[in-house]
Design a protein around this motif. Structure first.
Motif, short mmCIF file in Angstrom:
data_model
loop_
_atom_site.label_atom_id
_atom_site.label_comp_id
_atom_site.label_asym_id
_atom_site.label_seq_id
_atom_site.Cartn_x
_atom_site.Cartn_y
_atom_site.Cartn_z
N THR A 1 0.83 -1.21 0.00
CA THR A 1 0.00 0.00 0.00
C THR A 1 0.87 1.26 0.00
OG1 THR A 1 -1.75 -1.16 1.20
CG2 THR A 1 -1.80 1.25 1.25
N ILE A 2 1.89 1.27 0.85
CA ILE A 2 2.79 2.42 0.89
C ILE A 2 3.51 2.59 -0.44
CG2 ILE A 2 4.85 3.37 2.00
CD1 ILE A 2 3.99 1.93 4.56
N ALA A 3 3.99 1.47 -1.00
CA ALA A 3 4.72 1.54 -2.26
C ALA A 3 3.84 2.10 -3.37
CB ALA A 3 5.22 0.15 -2.65
N GLY A 4 2.58 1.68 -3.40
CA GLY A 4 1.68 2.20 -4.43
C GLY A 4 1.52 3.71 -4.37
N THR A 5 1.62 4.26 -3.16
CA THR A 5 1.49 5.71 -3.00
C THR A 5 2.79 6.44 -3.32
OG1 THR A 5 -0.21 5.42 -1.30
CG2 THR A 5 0.93 7.55 -1.38
N VAL A 6 3.89 6.01 -2.72
CA VAL A 6 5.14 6.76 -2.88
C VAL A 6 5.75 6.58 -4.27
CG1 VAL A 6 5.61 6.70 -0.41
CG2 VAL A 6 6.58 4.92 -1.89
N PHE A 7 5.35 5.51 -4.98
CA PHE A 7 5.84 5.31 -6.35
C PHE A 7 4.76 5.57 -7.40
CE2 PHE A 7 8.59 2.28 -3.88
CZ PHE A 7 9.72 3.05 -3.94
N ARG A 8 3.69 6.27 -6.97
CA ARG A 8 2.62 6.72 -7.87
C ARG A 8 1.98 5.56 -8.65
NH1 ARG A 8 6.79 10.13 -7.97
NH2 ARG A 8 7.74 9.06 -9.74
N GLY A 9 1.78 4.44 -7.98
CA GLY A 9 1.07 3.31 -8.58
C GLY A 9 1.89 2.45 -9.51
N LYS A 10 3.15 2.80 -9.78
CA LYS A 10 4.01 2.03 -10.69
C LYS A 10 5.08 1.32 -9.86
CE LYS A 10 5.38 3.73 -14.53
NZ LYS A 10 6.07 4.60 -15.52
N VAL A 11 4.80 0.06 -9.54
CA VAL A 11 5.73 -0.71 -8.71
C VAL A 11 6.33 -1.82 -9.56
CG1 VAL A 11 6.04 -1.97 -6.56
CG2 VAL A 11 4.28 -0.21 -6.72
N HIS A 12 7.65 -1.86 -9.61
CA HIS A 12 8.38 -2.84 -10.42
C HIS A 12 8.20 -4.25 -9.83
CE1 HIS A 12 11.87 -4.82 -12.33
NE2 HIS A 12 11.79 -3.85 -13.23
N ILE A 13 8.12 -5.27 -10.70
CA ILE A 13 7.94 -6.64 -10.23
C ILE A 13 9.10 -7.07 -9.35
CG2 ILE A 13 7.85 -9.05 -10.97
CD1 ILE A 13 6.10 -8.24 -13.26
N GLY A 14 10.30 -6.64 -9.67
CA GLY A 14 11.44 -6.94 -8.81
C GLY A 14 11.28 -6.37 -7.43
N TYR A 15 10.67 -5.19 -7.33
CA TYR A 15 10.44 -4.59 -6.02
C TYR A 15 9.31 -5.30 -5.29
CZ TYR A 15 10.41 -0.96 -2.44
OH TYR A 15 10.51 -0.29 -1.24
N LEU A 16 8.28 -5.76 -6.03
CA LEU A 16 7.22 -6.55 -5.41
C LEU A 16 7.79 -7.83 -4.80
CD1 LEU A 16 4.38 -6.19 -8.08
CD2 LEU A 16 4.50 -5.07 -5.85
N ALA A 17 8.70 -8.48 -5.54
CA ALA A 17 9.36 -9.67 -5.00
C ALA A 17 10.13 -9.33 -3.73
CB ALA A 17 10.29 -10.27 -6.05
N ALA A 18 10.74 -8.16 -3.71
CA ALA A 18 11.51 -7.74 -2.54
C ALA A 18 10.59 -7.45 -1.35
CB ALA A 18 12.35 -6.51 -2.87
N ILE A 19 9.41 -6.90 -1.60
CA ILE A 19 8.45 -6.67 -0.51
C ILE A 19 8.07 -7.99 0.14
CG2 ILE A 19 6.08 -5.98 0.00
CD1 ILE A 19 6.37 -3.76 -2.06
N VAL A 20 7.78 -9.00 -0.68
CA VAL A 20 7.44 -10.31 -0.15
C VAL A 20 8.63 -10.91 0.59
CG1 VAL A 20 6.80 -12.67 -0.79
CG2 VAL A 20 5.70 -10.74 -1.92
N ALA A 21 9.82 -10.78 0.01
CA ALA A 21 11.03 -11.31 0.64
C ALA A 21 11.29 -10.64 1.98
CB ALA A 21 12.22 -11.14 -0.29
N ALA A 22 11.09 -9.33 2.05
CA ALA A 22 11.32 -8.61 3.31
C ALA A 22 10.34 -9.07 4.38
CB ALA A 22 11.20 -7.10 3.07
N SER A 23 9.08 -9.28 3.98
CA SER A 23 8.08 -9.73 4.96
C SER A 23 8.39 -11.14 5.46
CB SER A 23 6.68 -9.66 4.35
OG SER A 23 6.51 -10.61 3.32
N ASN A 24 8.86 -12.01 4.58
CA ASN A 24 9.19 -13.38 4.98
C ASN A 24 10.50 -13.45 5.76
OD1 ASN A 24 6.89 -14.55 3.86
ND2 ASN A 24 7.85 -14.78 1.86
N ALA A 25 11.48 -12.64 5.37
CA ALA A 25 12.76 -12.64 6.08
C ALA A 25 12.58 -12.10 7.50
CB ALA A 25 13.78 -11.79 5.32
N GLY A 26 11.78 -11.07 7.64
CA GLY A 26 11.58 -10.48 8.96
C GLY A 26 10.90 -11.42 9.94
N GLY A 27 10.06 -12.32 9.43
CA GLY A 27 9.38 -13.26 10.31
C GLY A 27 10.14 -14.53 10.57
N SER A 28 11.24 -14.77 9.83
CA SER A 28 11.90 -16.07 9.91
C SER A 28 12.62 -16.31 11.23
CB SER A 28 12.89 -16.22 8.74
OG SER A 28 13.95 -15.28 8.85
N GLY A 29 13.04 -15.25 11.92
CA GLY A 29 13.76 -15.43 13.17
C GLY A 29 12.92 -15.17 14.40
#
Length: 445
Positions: free
Chosen positions: A155-183
């Protein structure tokens, strides 16, 4: 335009025909038909990413029909076995359905609160702004859950990047959420499973050694990809005012989810396989908060379709004949990271807990972060793809999210080099924890 579409369709059909040939060869070599059918489903999802819903449903029906006619289910043959299997899975599926639909409304509440619109005042103006946002998602996921963290980040990315979010960055959002919960034993379903089953939370904490380095490795390239694709908004919109009641609603829903998760899984785990308490708790909070601010009910039909797709894949994975794992070792833990990108990590973790002999930090990192390598490999990825449908392409995800797989590998071997492989003693002997039913454990992941 039609000729281009026709060529793409012909190419997709040709590739899928090739996948059918490979599948036939696998059957001839003795690979179980269950796995071959599941592989064809994944190939169909990868190739026909505009028809993933239909592919998943058709594949689920094909697997069920095959097992009804030939192999039966783990719980027994025929429709009786199917009924027992569904009775075993329904709480997991219902909890996840409630969470996916509920967090779709929560994400909209957060967007309407205008908090994302004022964030450009606090984020750096270049690629470092995108990286800081990923760090925020990482930290949020360590004490919330990966679905909520990914949706808030999206949601934040959609706002600060004016609705244009790169697929590589979407993958990174998912990766960040999974990495943060892993420990964290409250950050991911799999780590919660370990905690309830008797694993010491400090044995899981070491996963942050790998996850922290992985965060840097995938975060910087992804932030640069995004900055080139659509630069971050330099200044917040003038005159934007935060809707504090909506902020309070978001906090109320999240706190309710965490509280129900802890109370049910820690205090009443013996009853949590009988009712979807987590999903029900989130929806009770949503309905109560609706008296204060009306949620965007119109979002539910679209979220429902994406949720059914995910549930179909999870049900397909649960039907696979995965009865045992290789001998516990760092090689096995490493391989499970790749397996979890396509298989449900809940049964994988349950099998590992039953088997014992793992260094639990490695397993937590593998099954928790590994699913980030494919968009449907984790609930966070599927939830985010409901918000950004362009992410539903395995080919594009792998191509532009290459840094996630690289980060997984480097992070794992960095942890191995820094702290070594130290299999934990049998936790069942240390803590007389009751055997945890799977249905109790699909909490908020």
């Amino acid at each position: 335009m039609r000729s281009v579409a026709a060529r793409l369709l012909a190419r997709e059909r040709g590739l899928f025909a090739g996948a059918m040939v490979v599948a036939a060869a696998c059957v001839a070599l003795g690979v179980p038909v269950d796995f071959v059918l599941f592989g064809l489903i994944l190939a169909g999802v990868a190739l026909f990413h505009h028809h993933t819903f239909q592919v998943a449903l058709i594949g689920l029906v094909a697997i069920v029909v095959y097992k009804l006619g030939f192999t039966g289910f783990k719980t027994g043959p025929g429709f009786g076995g199917l009924g027992l299997h569904l009775a075993h899975e329904w709480v997991i599926l219902t909890n996840l359905l409630g969470l996916l639909l509920g967090f779709a409304l929560l994400s909209n509440h957060f967007e309407e609160s205008k908090v994302p619109a004022v964030l450009p005042r606090f984020l750096p103006d270049d690629w470092k702004g995108g990286f800081v946002l990923l760090l925020m998602i990482f930290v949020l996921s360590s004490f919330l859950d990966n679905i909520a963290a990914a949706l808030i980040g999206g949601t934040i990315a959609g706002t600060v990047f004016r609705g244009k979010v790169h697929i590589g960055y979407l993958a990174a959002i998912v990766a960040a959420s999974n990495a943060g919960g892993s420990g964290s034993v409250v950050g991911d379903t799999t780590t919660t499973m370990m905690w309830i089953d008797g694993v010491d939370p400090f044995d899981v904490l070491e996963a942050f050694v790998a996850a922290g380095l992985a965060m840097v490795i995938f975060g910087i390239p992804a932030a640069m990809q995004q900055q080139r694709y659509s630069p971050i908004t330099r200044d917040a919109a003038v005159g934007v005012r935060i809707d504090w009641p909506r902020v309070a609603i978001v906090a109320f829903i999240l706190v309710t989810a965490i509280a129900v998760n802890v109370v049910v899984n820690v205090k009443f785990s013996g009853y949590s396989d009988s009712f979807p308490f987590i999903g029900a708790g989130v929806w009770a909070a949503i309905l109560l908060a609706a008296l204060w601010r009306r949620p965007a009910w119109s979002l539910l039909p679209g979220a429902l379709k994406g949720s059914i797709f995910l549930l179909s894949l999870i049900l397909c994975a649960s039907l696979m004949p995965v009865e045992k794992l290789p001998v516990a070792s760092w090689q096995t833990a490493f391989g499970l990271g790749f397996v979890s990108a396509v298989f449900d990590n809940i049964p994988l973790t349950a099998l590992a807990l039953k088997q014992g002999g793992y260094d639990w930090g490695y397993l937590a990192y593998g099954v928790g972060f590994g699913g980030s390598m494919i968009w449907f490999g984790s609930s966070a990825g599927v939830a985010l793809s409901n918000m950004y449908p362009q992410a539903k392409s395995v080919g594009l995800w792998l191509r532009h999210g290459w840094h996630v797989a690289l980060a997984y590998v480097i992070g794992f071997f960095f942890m191995l080099a820094m702290i070594g492989w130290h299999p934990n003693p049998p936790h069942k002997a240390q803590a007389a924890a009751p055997e945890t039913p799977r249905a109790a454990l699909y909490s908020i992941s």
